[in-house]
Design a protein around this motif. Structure first.
Motif, PDB file in Angstrom:
ATOM      1  N   LYS A  30       0.849  -1.194   0.000  1.00 57.82           N
ATOM      2  CA  LYS A  30       0.000   0.000   0.000  1.00 57.82           C
ATOM      3  C   LYS A  30       0.879   1.236   0.000  1.00 57.82           C
ATOM      4  N   ASN A  32      -0.615   4.481  -0.758  1.00 58.49           N
ATOM      5  CA  ASN A  32      -1.383   5.688  -0.420  1.00 58.49           C
ATOM      6  C   ASN A  32      -2.816   5.309  -0.061  1.00 58.49           C
ATOM      7  N   GLU A  33      -3.401   6.076   0.860  1.00 53.58           N
ATOM      8  CA  GLU A  33      -4.824   5.939   1.198  1.00 53.58           C
ATOM      9  C   GLU A  33      -5.356   7.316   1.554  1.00 53.58           C
ATOM     10  N   GLU A  34      -6.314   7.774   0.770  1.00 51.56           N
ATOM     11  CA  GLU A  34      -6.863   9.113   0.967  1.00 51.56           C
ATOM     12  C   GLU A  34      -8.337   9.131   0.594  1.00 51.56           C
ATOM     13  N   GLY A  36     -10.695   7.315   1.477  1.00 56.01           N
ATOM     14  CA  GLY A  36     -11.230   5.989   1.206  1.00 56.01           C
ATOM     15  C   GLY A  36     -10.656   5.297  -0.015  1.00 56.01           C
ATOM     16  N   VAL A  38      -7.733   3.627  -1.964  1.00 55.75           N
ATOM     17  CA  VAL A  38      -6.487   2.941  -1.648  1.00 55.75           C
ATOM     18  C   VAL A  38      -5.700   2.698  -2.932  1.00 55.75           C
ATOM     19  N   THR A  39      -4.407   3.066  -2.906  1.00 62.07           N
ATOM     20  CA  THR A  39      -3.529   2.818  -4.046  1.00 62.07           C
ATOM     21  C   THR A  39      -2.458   1.820  -3.636  1.00 62.07           C
ATOM     22  N   SER A 182      -5.489   1.082  -8.145  1.00 65.85           N
ATOM     23  CA  SER A 182      -6.324   1.997  -7.363  1.00 65.85           C
ATOM     24  C   SER A 182      -7.705   1.382  -7.108  1.00 65.85           C
ATOM     25  N   GLU A 184     -11.349   2.300  -5.328  1.00 66.79           N
ATOM     26  CA  GLU A 184     -12.207   3.348  -4.757  1.00 66.79           C
ATOM     27  C   GLU A 184     -13.571   2.756  -4.413  1.00 66.79           C
ATOM     28  N   SER A 190     -15.360  -2.373   2.012  1.00 69.05           N
ATOM     29  CA  SER A 190     -14.096  -1.646   2.119  1.00 69.05           C
ATOM     30  C   SER A 190     -13.176  -2.101   0.985  1.00 69.05           C
ATOM     31  N   ALA A 191     -12.110  -1.339   0.762  1.00 75.06           N
ATOM     32  CA  ALA A 191     -11.156  -1.713  -0.281  1.00 75.06           C
ATOM     33  C   ALA A 191     -10.554  -3.084   0.012  1.00 75.06           C
ATOM     34  N   LYS A 192     -10.247  -3.340   1.276  1.00 68.35           N
ATOM     35  CA  LYS A 192      -9.670  -4.631   1.653  1.00 68.35           C
ATOM     36  C   LYS A 192     -10.652  -5.766   1.388  1.00 68.35           C
TER      37      LYS A 192
END
Length: 217
Positions: A30, A32-34, A36, A38-39, A182, A184, A190-192
């Protein structure tokens, strides 16, 4: 088995081995996370593998969305069809665990004006299922106007309709031999959860493929 059939069987087995090898060589970090989003940095995989994850999330990962709406009273200025369409696009938060494709739960909405009806006014009969964002305005009611309805949230995937896509996924080359991936979410997962569920679907599909291979003589 003919010579051509043997070659096809051998090629299918080789492709399966290559796919499994790529899965074990993949590295995910990971970066970046901004807001919600996640990159991830993905290395050790080619574009076909990364795109497979993206497509599975968009098409095969299950999530909840409102499908059937029974409107008993609607005194607002909004037509029933438009209101039902707006409800269908609301992200419904759910874990997906314990639910299978086609499972549904009932939600209700009962309000009287004057007021603005928000997504928070929708009540679920299952405490584990709720609208992801409580601040989405649905419709305004004037004095004495009423809105009463029941709706069914159904567990399906993006193959049926875009409203069952849990979010937006994209990837691009990072210039270092890997990819920036990425994710979103729209709030339903959630992204996970989106990524974990996608991997589970891929494992299931490769398992089915392996069973079919064993039938080939």
């Amino acid at each position: 088995m003919t010579g051509a059939e043997k070659r096809r069987s051998l090629e299918a087995k080789r492709n399966k081995i290559k796919f499994v090898e790529r899965m074990f060589m993949v590295s995910v970090k990971k970066i970046n996370e901004e807001d919600g989003v996640v990159t991830l940095q993905v290395t050790g995989a080619d574009s076909s593998f990364v795109n497979a994850i993206r497509r599975v999330i968009m098409q095969d990962v299950l999530c909840m969305a409102i499908e059937d709406v029974s409107i008993y009273e609607n005194d607002s200025v909004m037509f029933d069809e438009l209101l039902a369409h707006r409800l269908g696009l609301l992200p419904i938060k759910s874990d997906a665990k314990g639910f299978k494709r086609g499972d549904s739960i009932k939600m209700v909405l009962d309000k009287e004006g004057p007021c603005t009806v928000y997504s928070k006014d929708i009540k679920s009969t299952d405490p584990k299922i709720e609208v992801a964002d409580n601040k989405i305005p649905l419709v305004k009611l004037g004095k004495g106007q009423k809105l009463k309805m029941e709706m069914k949230a159904v567990m399906l995937s993006g193959r049926e309709h875009v409203k069952w896509q849990p979010g937006v996924v994209s990837f691009s080359e990072d210039g270092k031999g890997g990819y920036e991936f990425s994710v979103e979410p729209n709030g339903s997962l959630s992204a996970k959860q989106m990524l974990e569920n996608a991997v589970a679907v891929l494992k299931e599909k490769t398992g089915e493929f392996e069973k079919e291979l064993k039938k080939i003589k």
